[in-house]
Enzyme design. Sequence first.
Site, PDB file in Angstrom:
ATOM      1  CG  PHE A 160       4.101  -1.305  15.447  1.00  0.00           C
ATOM      2  CD1 PHE A 160       2.919  -1.873  15.647  1.00  0.00           C
ATOM      3  CD2 PHE A 160       4.543  -1.278  13.871  1.00  0.00           C
ATOM      4  CE1 PHE A 160       2.012  -2.166  14.745  1.00  0.00           C
ATOM      5  CE2 PHE A 160       3.663  -1.747  13.084  1.00  0.00           C
ATOM      6  CZ  PHE A 160       2.166  -2.024  13.487  1.00  0.00           C
TER       7      PHE A 160
ATOM      8  CG  ASP B 136      11.142  -3.377  12.674  1.00  0.00           C
ATOM      9  OD1 ASP B 136      11.207  -2.717  11.548  1.00  0.00           O
ATOM     10  OD2 ASP B 136      10.139  -3.729  12.848  1.00  0.00           O
TER      11      ASP B 136
ATOM     12  CE  LYS C 215       5.388   1.555   7.889  1.00  0.00           C
ATOM     13  NZ  LYS C 215       5.699   0.878   9.443  1.00  0.00           N
TER      14      LYS C 215
HETATM   15  C1  LIG Z   1       5.278  -0.163   9.567  1.00  0.00           C
HETATM   16  C2  LIG Z   1       6.097  -1.112  10.546  1.00  0.00           C
HETATM   17  C3  LIG Z   1       6.136  -2.488  10.412  1.00  0.00           C
HETATM   18  C4  LIG Z   1       5.244  -3.195   9.637  1.00  0.00           C
HETATM   19  O1  LIG Z   1       5.140  -2.824   8.468  1.00  0.00           O
HETATM   20  P1  LIG Z   1       3.730  -3.219   7.313  1.00  0.00           P
HETATM   21  O2  LIG Z   1       4.372  -2.836   5.984  1.00  0.00           O
HETATM   22  O3  LIG Z   1       2.668  -2.514   7.902  1.00  0.00           O
HETATM   23  O4  LIG Z   1       3.501  -4.751   7.517  1.00  0.00           O
HETATM   24  C5  LIG Z   1       7.154  -3.238  11.155  1.00  0.00           C
HETATM   25  N1  LIG Z   1       8.061  -2.641  12.057  1.00  0.00           N
HETATM   26  C6  LIG Z   1       7.858  -1.466  12.263  1.00  0.00           C
HETATM   27  C7  LIG Z   1       9.139  -0.773  12.936  1.00  0.00           C
HETATM   28  C8  LIG Z   1       7.084  -0.430  11.478  1.00  0.00           C
HETATM   29  O5  LIG Z   1       7.133   0.718  11.560  1.00  0.00           O
END
Ligand SMILES: *Cc1c(COP(=O)(O)O)cnc(C)c1O
Length: 401
Positions: free
Chosen positions: A143, A228, A257
Amino acid sequence: MTDYNSKDLMEMEHKYGAHNYHPLEVVISKAEGIWVENPEGKRYIDMLSAYSAVNQGHRHPAIIKALKDQADTLTLTSRAFFNDKWPVFAKKLAEVTGKEMILPMNTGAEAVETAIKTMRKWGYQVKGVEKDKAEIIVFEENFHGRTTTIVSFSTDPTAYENYGPFTPGFKIVPYNDLEAVQQAVNKNTVGIMVEPIQGEAGVIVPDDGYLDGLAEIAKKNNLLLAADEIQTGFCRTGKLFAYMYDNIEPDIIIMGKALGGGVFPVSAVAANEDILGVFKPGSHGSTFGGNPLGCAVAIASIDVLLDENLADRSMELGNYFMEQLRNLNSDKIELVRGKGLLIGVVLKKSAGKARIYTTALKEKGLLCKETHDWIIRFAPPLIIKKEDIDFAMERIRDVLG
Ligand SMILES: *Cc1c(COP(=O)(O)O)cnc(C)c1O
């Protein structure tokens, strides 16, 4: 107090809001620390932290102060001009990540897009890959966000169905399988993008040394390794970044985040100059990226994480919480996994859907969200105390014990 009750608000959202989410039936109108409250005054412990965007707790006083002070001073300039907060934020985040340069964006998906652009541009300009041939290795069940390019390499049909045509240039291999990565590398491969723990997939923790293995493959084949850390970063897993469990330095660190302290979207990519230096004026950007309000909030958000030593707290309380969950010896629980306060409780098939339990937990005053049909994620704000976990465990015991 809002003028509407919970029922009114849920109906209004259902009527006027697009149905791209399926929220638990609770309306939040107030929050502080680990606690949230509905319009009728019922209180709940937040066990999701907005998918780890509220690691510092709701409305942390130092972060709210930074927001208010900055709102009274300067909010947005665009990058057409310098401002007095972005350089300070960049310096701080560079020091914290140990990287030479930072590129600021707003949402996580934008930071991921930035990392993809970085790897591709580096591939063409530095590695010498043939035009438009660059490949990036990504993982099953990943994700990374919701843009058209990012869902192009999702393996979750709900995330990608009917959004084609898709962006090419991604090779998807199984997670936690180094051999598969090695096999996928060819002369056009420019990078590997990985979640150190797959959060949305259901808190999937790879074997010890997995990231070491990826780093070794990257080094041997002249590829960039991008971690990520949008969900796993900023102390969530018991370290400042989850990659720190392994003995590696990713080439690119993707953050979002909790960088915004639960009040403002702030994301960024960190890398050294030989990598982020591929960007020249005009080649990438964002109107809001590096805005003074976001930067002030991000600086305070990082300070809170470090000053309150939230990595150690997350590690200690996460271990305690997981131990308590395992000690339930519940016939409904298949296994408990995670690191720090990023915890996944995998239910047995015979237990029924996770939604039944997240709904029951909500009734008892705990807000958690299911991921897939059979996993409950527990990821409270990192300022949570042992007594709060004990309090939560009593409720969890009632529902899952
Ligand atoms: C939440 C998330 C994203 C995307 O972030 P948004 O601010 O919702 O665009 C990307 N990678 C990971 C691992 C995430 O948990």
